[in-house]
Design an enzyme around this catalytic site. Sequence first.
Site, PDB file in Angstrom:
ATOM      1  N   GLU A  83       0.842  -1.185   0.000  1.00 45.03           N
ATOM      2  CA  GLU A  83       0.000   0.000   0.000  1.00 45.03           C
ATOM      3  C   GLU A  83       0.884   1.244   0.000  1.00 45.03           C
ATOM      4  O   GLU A  83       0.449   2.315   0.379  1.00 45.03           O
ATOM      5  CB  GLU A  83      -1.009  -0.002   1.142  1.00 45.03           C
ATOM      6  N   CYS A 120      -3.725  -3.643   4.444  1.00 44.49           N
ATOM      7  CA  CYS A 120      -2.790  -4.685   4.904  1.00 44.49           C
ATOM      8  C   CYS A 120      -3.199  -6.095   4.488  1.00 44.49           C
ATOM      9  O   CYS A 120      -2.367  -6.998   4.468  1.00 44.49           O
ATOM     10  CB  CYS A 120      -2.673  -4.646   6.425  1.00 44.49           C
ATOM     11  N   HIS A 244      -2.830 -10.050  12.188  1.00 43.14           N
ATOM     12  CA  HIS A 244      -2.314  -8.766  11.714  1.00 43.14           C
ATOM     13  C   HIS A 244      -1.979  -7.910  12.936  1.00 43.14           C
ATOM     14  O   HIS A 244      -2.809  -7.753  13.831  1.00 43.14           O
ATOM     15  CB  HIS A 244      -3.348  -8.056  10.839  1.00 43.14           C
TER      16      HIS A 244
HETATM   17  C1  LIG Z   1      -4.185   3.012  17.623  1.00 46.63           C
HETATM   18  C2  LIG Z   1      -3.992   4.426  18.074  1.00 46.63           C
HETATM   19  C3  LIG Z   1      -5.325   5.138  17.894  1.00 46.63           C
HETATM   20  C4  LIG Z   1      -3.601   4.492  19.523  1.00 46.63           C
HETATM   21  O1  LIG Z   1      -3.293   5.829  19.827  1.00 46.63           O
HETATM   22  P1  LIG Z   1      -3.844   6.681  21.039  1.00 46.63           P
HETATM   23  O2  LIG Z   1      -5.273   6.930  20.800  1.00 46.63           O
HETATM   24  O3  LIG Z   1      -2.956   7.824  21.189  1.00 46.63           O
HETATM   25  O4  LIG Z   1      -3.567   5.704  22.225  1.00 46.63           O
HETATM   26  P2  LIG Z   1      -4.515   5.275  23.409  1.00 46.63           P
HETATM   27  O5  LIG Z   1      -4.834   6.498  24.189  1.00 46.63           O
HETATM   28  O6  LIG Z   1      -5.648   4.441  22.901  1.00 46.63           O
HETATM   29  O7  LIG Z   1      -3.519   4.357  24.224  1.00 46.63           O
HETATM   30  C5  LIG Z   1      -3.123   3.113  23.757  1.00 46.63           C
HETATM   31  C6  LIG Z   1      -2.926   2.221  24.982  1.00 46.63           C
HETATM   32  O8  LIG Z   1      -1.826   2.739  25.758  1.00 46.63           O
HETATM   33  C7  LIG Z   1      -2.210   2.802  27.140  1.00 46.63           C
HETATM   34  N1  LIG Z   1      -1.379   3.841  27.771  1.00 46.63           N
HETATM   35  C8  LIG Z   1      -1.487   5.176  27.638  1.00 46.63           C
HETATM   36  N2  LIG Z   1      -0.509   5.782  28.356  1.00 46.63           N
HETATM   37  C9  LIG Z   1       0.206   4.811  28.946  1.00 46.63           C
HETATM   38  C10 LIG Z   1       1.348   4.792  29.812  1.00 46.63           C
HETATM   39  N3  LIG Z   1       1.928   5.924  30.191  1.00 46.63           N
HETATM   40  N4  LIG Z   1       1.837   3.615  30.224  1.00 46.63           N
HETATM   41  C11 LIG Z   1       1.258   2.456  29.843  1.00 46.63           C
HETATM   42  N5  LIG Z   1       0.162   2.400  29.035  1.00 46.63           N
HETATM   43  C12 LIG Z   1      -0.346   3.565  28.572  1.00 46.63           C
HETATM   44  C13 LIG Z   1      -3.681   3.126  27.052  1.00 46.63           C
HETATM   45  O9  LIG Z   1      -4.314   2.824  28.302  1.00 46.63           O
HETATM   46  C14 LIG Z   1      -4.118   2.210  25.932  1.00 46.63           C
HETATM   47  O10 LIG Z   1      -4.227   0.878  26.445  1.00 46.63           O
HETATM   48  P3  LIG Z   1      -5.418  -0.094  25.972  1.00 46.63           P
HETATM   49  O11 LIG Z   1      -6.694   0.612  26.230  1.00 46.63           O
HETATM   50  O12 LIG Z   1      -5.185  -0.297  24.474  1.00 46.63           O
HETATM   51  O13 LIG Z   1      -5.212  -1.338  26.747  1.00 46.63           O
HETATM   52  C15 LIG Z   1      -2.902   5.117  17.240  1.00 46.63           C
HETATM   53  O14 LIG Z   1      -1.674   4.475  17.470  1.00 46.63           O
HETATM   54  C16 LIG Z   1      -3.205   5.122  15.788  1.00 46.63           C
HETATM   55  O15 LIG Z   1      -3.968   5.935  15.263  1.00 46.63           O
HETATM   56  N6  LIG Z   1      -2.576   4.169  15.033  1.00 46.63           N
HETATM   57  C17 LIG Z   1      -2.745   4.018  13.594  1.00 46.63           C
HETATM   58  C18 LIG Z   1      -3.977   3.203  13.258  1.00 46.63           C
HETATM   59  C19 LIG Z   1      -3.884   1.789  13.794  1.00 46.63           C
HETATM   60  O16 LIG Z   1      -2.822   1.210  13.925  1.00 46.63           O
HETATM   61  N7  LIG Z   1      -5.046   1.184  14.026  1.00 46.63           N
HETATM   62  C20 LIG Z   1      -5.114  -0.198  14.449  1.00 46.63           C
HETATM   63  C21 LIG Z   1      -6.286  -0.947  13.816  1.00 46.63           C
HETATM   64  S1  LIG Z   1      -6.446  -0.646  12.075  1.00 46.63           S
HETATM   65  C22 LIG Z   1      -5.241  -1.678  11.332  1.00 46.63           C
HETATM   66  O17 LIG Z   1      -4.698  -2.535  11.977  1.00 46.63           O
HETATM   67  C23 LIG Z   1      -4.929  -1.442   9.901  1.00 46.63           C
HETATM   68  C24 LIG Z   1      -3.604  -0.760   9.595  1.00 46.63           C
HETATM   69  C25 LIG Z   1      -3.316   0.398  10.530  1.00 46.63           C
HETATM   70  O18 LIG Z   1      -2.535  -1.681   9.746  1.00 46.63           O
HETATM   71  C26 LIG Z   1      -3.625  -0.187   8.191  1.00 46.63           C
HETATM   72  C27 LIG Z   1      -3.991  -1.108   7.033  1.00 46.63           C
HETATM   73  O19 LIG Z   1      -4.758  -2.051   7.108  1.00 46.63           O
HETATM   74  O20 LIG Z   1      -3.514  -0.762   5.946  1.00 46.63           O
END
Ligand SMILES: CC(C)(COP(=O)([O-])OP(=O)([O-])OC[C@H]1O[C@@H](n2cnc3c(N)ncnc32)[C@H](O)[C@@H]1OP(=O)([O-])[O-])[C@@H](O)C(=O)NCCC(=O)NCCSC(=O)C[C@@](C)(O)CC(=O)[O-]
Length: 448
Positions: A83, A120, A244
């Site tokens: 991609e 992906c 994934h």
């Molecule tokens: C995924 C988000 C939204 C997360 O980003 P965010 O919203 O900043 O993070 P959050 O607030 O959800 O925190 C993540 C985790 O960290 C913890 N946390 C917080 N602070 C601390 C700390 N100090 N110490 C320890 N832990 C901490 C927090 O509690 C949480 O734990 P959970 O609820 O998951 O158990 C962001 O990384 C993002 O936008 N990523 C890109 C999109 C993505 O990867 N999505 C995943 C599903 S889609 C997919 O897999 C397809 C993809 C992305 O590969 C693309 C494709 O298919 O082409």
Amino acid sequence: MTSVGIDAVEIRTGKLRLDLPETFAPAQDKDPGYYTKGLGLTASSFPDVYEDIVTMGANAAHALMERKDLEPEDIGRIDVATESAFDNSKPVSTYIAGCLEQVYDGDFHHANKGERKFACISGTQSLDDAYNWIRAGRNRGRSALVITTDTALYARNDPGEATQGAGAVALLVSEDPDVVELSTEQGYGSADETDFLKPQQQFPSVDGKRSVQVYLARMREAVTDFESVAGKIHPDDAALLPFHTPYPGMVRKAAALAFRHVSRDTEIEEELAAEIGRQPRREAFDSEEAFREAAADYTDDLTDTDTYREWYAETVDPTLTISREVGNWYTGSVHVARLSGLKAAYEDDIDMTGETLLVGSYGSGAQAEIHAETVQSGWADEIEAIDVDEQLAARYELTFEEYEDVHDVHNHDEDAGVADVDQFTAPEAEFVFDGWGRMGERKYTYVE
Ligand SMILES: CC(C)(COP(=O)([O-])OP(=O)([O-])OC[C@H]1O[C@@H](n2cnc3c(N)ncnc32)[C@H](O)[C@@H]1OP(=O)([O-])[O-])[C@@H](O)C(=O)NCCC(=O)NCCSC(=O)C[C@@](C)(O)CC(=O)[O-]
């Protein structure tokens, strides 16, 4: 029936490493635990200035062909999943074939080449294409080369920036494979979703929180669809669950829901009843909201039980080891998870022959697929031959300022390029990007 599956695997990581807790966290003013515990990541891989999706894919494919003593005439198709393509017409597979033809006497003129796109999941779709081609008897005794290759970059300061990564996986798909045989049974969960997309742009527009929910919803559908053809899954059915892995924390969430689903109505649910009660059933609740709340509470309790922890430690955690060190390789991510799990089993001296892997692929936009794989007797020799640890250890450690330059070098909208930023590593016995051709095409050379 002909047994078809993965005969050999090679990977190629981007040669640069960004340490997330040590280097990225202070620059972002974030707690290092957010990366290591929250997301489950230690580092990301990035391409050096002379690397890109073609060099990483071609170098992985070349290593695989050399190790398996293959010539171009042994390969009947080259399917590339990416991609991160930079050409809207000419597929990356032609660039990769062009590279390989520089180092082999023969050519790939007889080989069918293409490029798959569906975020992906297109890596697994390419695997399907190869499988179907062989099962249809159209391969004339030849194998297929399936290459997943991506540079997963997000815009600077996007929450996804912590999950970046770059690398390629080359899979040889053949009759009577040495690593895994693929099941004919598959399950799908597919819907038109707007959670992660790149409409004529390099970096994704992402609704991060929603993307997590869509991943879980489509996976749930795919599991149910798979069970409708393969029968109900029991937690003991699979030795490993390569999923994934955009970041390990995502798989941690998916695994909890998967275990709750597959342990329902089994002796495991009964045995756990004394400790955490039985699973909430929809019909016992007046509203969907009340049911969901009870199910979420049960899942929290479930993940605290020894039963769950042992299952997770054996079946899921080993699949995440490489991902923690490299980040998201998009199309390659699930194939890295399979390799990671088999590598851990090899290192722990576990005999995996005949064991089942339940493989969960996913692509935003969105589609999930589940299929089973049966580990073949040649798996250990194949895993032993792959130099993953050496590649990971040899990466150049970036400072934050160097990371900023590298992000610019690979940003199509920035002027920074090979000429402006010095390479961090010296290429050796590999394909490199070395400039532009007369029609705007990217050019590649093999460096001895
Ligand atoms: C995924 C988000 C939204 C997360 O980003 P965010 O919203 O900043 O993070 P959050 O607030 O959800 O925190 C993540 C985790 O960290 C913890 N946390 C917080 N602070 C601390 C700390 N100090 N110490 C320890 N832990 C901490 C927090 O509690 C949480 O734990 P959970 O609820 O998951 O158990 C962001 O990384 C993002 O936008 N990523 C890109 C999109 C993505 O990867 N999505 C995943 C599903 S889609 C997919 O897999 C397809 C993809 C992305 O590969 C693309 C494709 O298919 O082409």
